[in-house]
Design a protein around this motif. Sequence first.
Motif, short mmCIF file in Angstrom:
data_model
loop_
_atom_site.label_atom_id
_atom_site.label_comp_id
_atom_site.label_asym_id
_atom_site.label_seq_id
_atom_site.Cartn_x
_atom_site.Cartn_y
_atom_site.Cartn_z
N HIS A 9 9.23 -9.99 2.66
CA HIS A 9 8.00 -8.87 2.77
C HIS A 9 7.36 -8.79 4.12
O HIS A 9 7.45 -7.83 5.00
CB HIS A 9 7.23 -8.92 1.62
CG HIS A 9 6.05 -7.83 1.64
ND1 HIS A 9 6.21 -6.96 0.66
CD2 HIS A 9 5.11 -7.74 2.37
CE1 HIS A 9 5.14 -6.07 0.94
NE2 HIS A 9 4.37 -6.73 2.15
N HIS A 11 7.70 -5.78 7.47
CA HIS A 11 6.81 -5.34 8.34
C HIS A 11 7.32 -5.19 9.76
O HIS A 11 6.96 -4.62 10.58
CB HIS A 11 5.55 -5.79 8.13
CG HIS A 11 5.03 -5.46 6.76
ND1 HIS A 11 4.70 -4.14 6.50
CD2 HIS A 11 4.16 -6.03 5.76
CE1 HIS A 11 4.11 -3.96 5.27
NE2 HIS A 11 3.67 -5.09 4.67
N GLU A 35 5.07 -0.11 2.52
CA GLU A 35 5.07 -1.56 1.60
C GLU A 35 6.43 -1.55 0.70
O GLU A 35 6.60 -2.61 0.53
CB GLU A 35 3.72 -1.52 0.61
CG GLU A 35 2.55 -1.59 1.25
CD GLU A 35 2.42 -2.91 2.18
OE1 GLU A 35 2.88 -4.00 1.60
OE2 GLU A 35 2.10 -3.04 3.18
N HIS A 74 -1.98 0.09 -0.33
CA HIS A 74 -1.14 -0.85 -0.99
C HIS A 74 -0.84 -0.18 -2.43
O HIS A 74 -1.90 0.02 -3.16
CB HIS A 74 -1.46 -2.14 -1.11
CG HIS A 74 -1.05 -3.01 -0.09
ND1 HIS A 74 -1.52 -2.73 1.29
CD2 HIS A 74 -0.32 -4.21 0.10
CE1 HIS A 74 -0.88 -3.67 2.28
NE2 HIS A 74 -0.30 -4.31 1.48
ZN LIG Z 1 2.84 -5.75 3.31
#
Ligand SMILES: [Zn+2]
Length: 399
Positions: free
Chosen positions: A123, A127, A163, A230
Amino acid sequence: MHVEALRSGQDRELHRQLLNDPDVKRVNEEIARHEARGNLGVRRQLLNTSVRLSETMAPDLHRTAAECRERLALDIPLELYVFPSPSFNAACVKPEAGRLFIMFSSSILEAFSAPEIRFVMGHELGHHLFHHHDIPIGFVLRGQQRPTPKLALTLTSWSRYAEISADRTGAYCARDIEAVAHALFKLASGLSGGYAKFSLADFLKQVDEMQLERADPGDGAPTEDWFLTHPFSPLRVKPLALFDQSVLSKNTGTSVDQLELGVHELMSLMEPSHLEARTNVAEAMRRLLFAGSIAIADAYSGIEAAEVAAFEKFFGSRAFSSRLDVEKIRSGLAERITQVREQTSVPQRMQVLRDLIVIARSDGSPPDAERKVLIEIAHGLGVSTCFVDQMINTSTELD
Ligand SMILES: [Zn+2]
């Protein structure tokens, strides 16, 4: 597969828009000037506040990092850090001097299994791979100059899709959807030991209930949700379940278009509904939905009571009047389609089309004459006509 394929289409599109936004550009220029005077010293700060985990100290974590780097074909060297914290967290910052830094809270390293850590690390690497750090969201939202509401909304909306992209990268590294869901359960609940027995089905059910809680299709999310950067963890697991069922995860999976629409629908739980938003895009979508649903209803045996009821569910009671000039609306349809096509993203166009199909299906499976109008609209919007048939034949039950 190239990693870029994992990226959510909305993330890519909004990221491009935001990089061209004058306010975002101004903040990025300020940051660049600041960096030119000597870099921001992230590494120095990390060395002062966190413990660098060498390969000797944390061989398992380094093995996980090596696996993720290989899976994502990542060149840049990684430095791994741990900081003391009781909350489960991890972060990745803009690289400095050709090195990328990932930091983990002490509790996440102790409570998460190897595949769960692969998800978290993937994850964070997502980004980096998708240049998410190029959008200085924190500086813009909390800077001295307040952003316009539109920019704030775009930033937070982008952030949620960013996200999604990062989560997909994590899931791609983890190669274990159960472990991914379990990681999200741990993040959402704070539980990690034997207190609760994890159930993926029950966890997903919570998202279905969030969807059912919306009384009407036209109801937008409460305003405060629009500014959450988020998505709430249960809401993150559903897009991942869709991802797991798509061609990005398995050869025989659903198409990328279907995946993107599914994600868009889930994310719209947190977005102002296009029926209520006061933007040009929303106005164009609303106008097409209005004219399209009348043209469809009229295509076969005139406009019937069930069609009026479905129409009013979207537009409010008494929105339908027998005084509406159906002929005029019908002839203006093409122009409204063009307007939508010019102003919206593909998922948004699919969303209008989906809403039109919901209205068309309100009195049973749409007859051929109605289907023809839907195909005409899909064609005008540049959406695959297969999508219309898929949606007509799809069950309306939540799964
Ligand atoms: Zn994140």
